[in-house]
Scaffold this active site. Structure first.
Site, mmCIF file in Angstrom:
data_model
loop_
_atom_site.group_PDB
_atom_site.id
_atom_site.type_symbol
_atom_site.label_atom_id
_atom_site.label_comp_id
_atom_site.label_asym_id
_atom_site.label_seq_id
_atom_site.Cartn_x
_atom_site.Cartn_y
_atom_site.Cartn_z
ATOM 1 N N ASP A 34 -13.722 2.494 -1.327
ATOM 2 C CA ASP A 34 -12.599 1.636 -0.911
ATOM 3 C C ASP A 34 -13.188 0.375 -0.291
ATOM 4 O OD1 ASP A 34 -10.412 0.495 0.799
ATOM 5 O OD2 ASP A 34 -9.326 2.212 -0.017
ATOM 6 N N GLU A 36 -13.599 -3.422 1.198
ATOM 7 C CA GLU A 36 -12.870 -4.475 1.905
ATOM 8 C C GLU A 36 -13.435 -5.806 1.429
ATOM 9 O OE1 GLU A 36 -10.225 -3.789 3.652
ATOM 10 O OE2 GLU A 36 -10.624 -1.642 3.418
ATOM 11 N N ASP A 148 -10.125 -1.844 -6.628
ATOM 12 C CA ASP A 148 -11.533 -1.837 -6.202
ATOM 13 C C ASP A 148 -12.495 -2.000 -7.377
ATOM 14 O OD1 ASP A 148 -11.386 -0.819 -3.138
ATOM 15 O OD2 ASP A 148 -9.879 0.210 -4.341
ATOM 16 N N HIS A 205 -7.466 0.085 6.865
ATOM 17 C CA HIS A 205 -8.146 -1.103 6.319
ATOM 18 C C HIS A 205 -9.593 -1.207 6.774
ATOM 19 C CE1 HIS A 205 -4.387 -2.300 4.593
ATOM 20 N NE2 HIS A 205 -3.811 -2.371 5.777
ATOM 21 N N ASP A 210 -10.845 4.368 5.239
ATOM 22 C CA ASP A 210 -9.963 4.498 4.077
ATOM 23 C C ASP A 210 -10.567 5.443 3.041
ATOM 24 O OD1 ASP A 210 -8.082 2.821 5.156
ATOM 25 O OD2 ASP A 210 -8.519 1.106 3.876
#
Length: 246
Positions: A34, A36, A148, A205, A210
């Site tokens: 996941d 960011e 992603d 987040h 996550d």
């Protein structure tokens, strides 16, 4: 970059029969990612770059997290994070400044993954038959939505002319799987957990948190009898084709 090994059980549903779940799932291991990325309140034409690269290896037979990878990544196109980005993700300017470019991050991740594959004896479908190992179990990437691997990593590598291994080209979209299996639309990852009586653990987040929570949700789906299958793939020129599950 930090690598942590962990041995934790997730959720309260291991009584469903952990010994058979991996066979029902079709995969012995699941690799949850996941990312960011850079973001702005008004993104307009700005393109996202990965700033946090986490991965969590889940044993689909036991529901245990076997290993974790985590790295902060230096954005090259927009090196200064927006206040909005830091507030949303918790990633600071100092963390990305001390991180590594995506090229180096990918190299470190693949080294970490290759070592794990030797230890745990698993492979990806793209490894077959070139890297076939007797009694090896299959592993698949798991994400929450296609963003992603289908958008963020794919197009950043393309823009920066970075080599991306084939293992990144197919994955299980857990959001789509959840929606099809339970026949309801989840309100985000936290909402999906909440609907099943599970609380989100950690900071929403945060890429690593996550990923851990997505792994918990994947295990719950397996325990509830869901047969996890690849939902999205990229062909050699980058177009999607879909394998419908249900």
């Amino acid at each position: 970059m930090a690598t942590k090994r962990m041995a934790r059980s997730h959720g309260s549903h291991s009584s469903h029969g952990a010994g058979l779940t991996g066979r029902r799932c079709g995969f012995g291991f699941l690799l949850v990612v996941d990312f960011e990325s850079t973001c702005w309140r008004d993104a307009r034409s700005r393109r996202p770059e990965i700033i946090e690269f986490p991965a969590v290896l889940l044993d689909a037979n036991t529901g245990r997290i076997e290993a974790e990878f985590h790295a902060f990544v230096q954005p090259q196109e927009q090196p200064v994070l927006s206040e909005f980005c830091t507030a949303l993700t918790g990633v600071t300017q100092k963390q990305v400044d001390e991180g590594v470019p995506l090229r180096i991050c990918l190299s470190r991740f693949l080294k970490w993954l290759q070592q794990l594959q030797k230890e745990k004896k698993f492979l990806f479908s793209s490894d077959i038959p070139s890297c076939a190992v007797p009694e090896a179990e299959l592993c698949a990437f798991v994400t929450w939505t296609d963003w992603d691997l289908g958008v963020c990593l794919h197009y950043e590598c393309k823009r920066k002319q970075l080599w991306k291994p084939d293992i990144f080209n197919s994955w299980i979209d857990l959001k789509a799987t959840y929606r099809a299996f339970y026949n309801r639309k989840p309100k985000g990852l936290s909402g999906a957990l909440q609907d099943l009586g599970l609380a989100f653990v950690g900071r929403e987040h945060s890429g690593l948190d996550d990923s851990r929570n997505t792994a918990r949700l994947a295990w719950r789906l397996i325990c509830d009898g869901c047969v996890l299958k690849i939902t999205k793939s990229l062909d050699k020129v980058g177009y999607y084709f879909t394998s419908f599950l249900y």
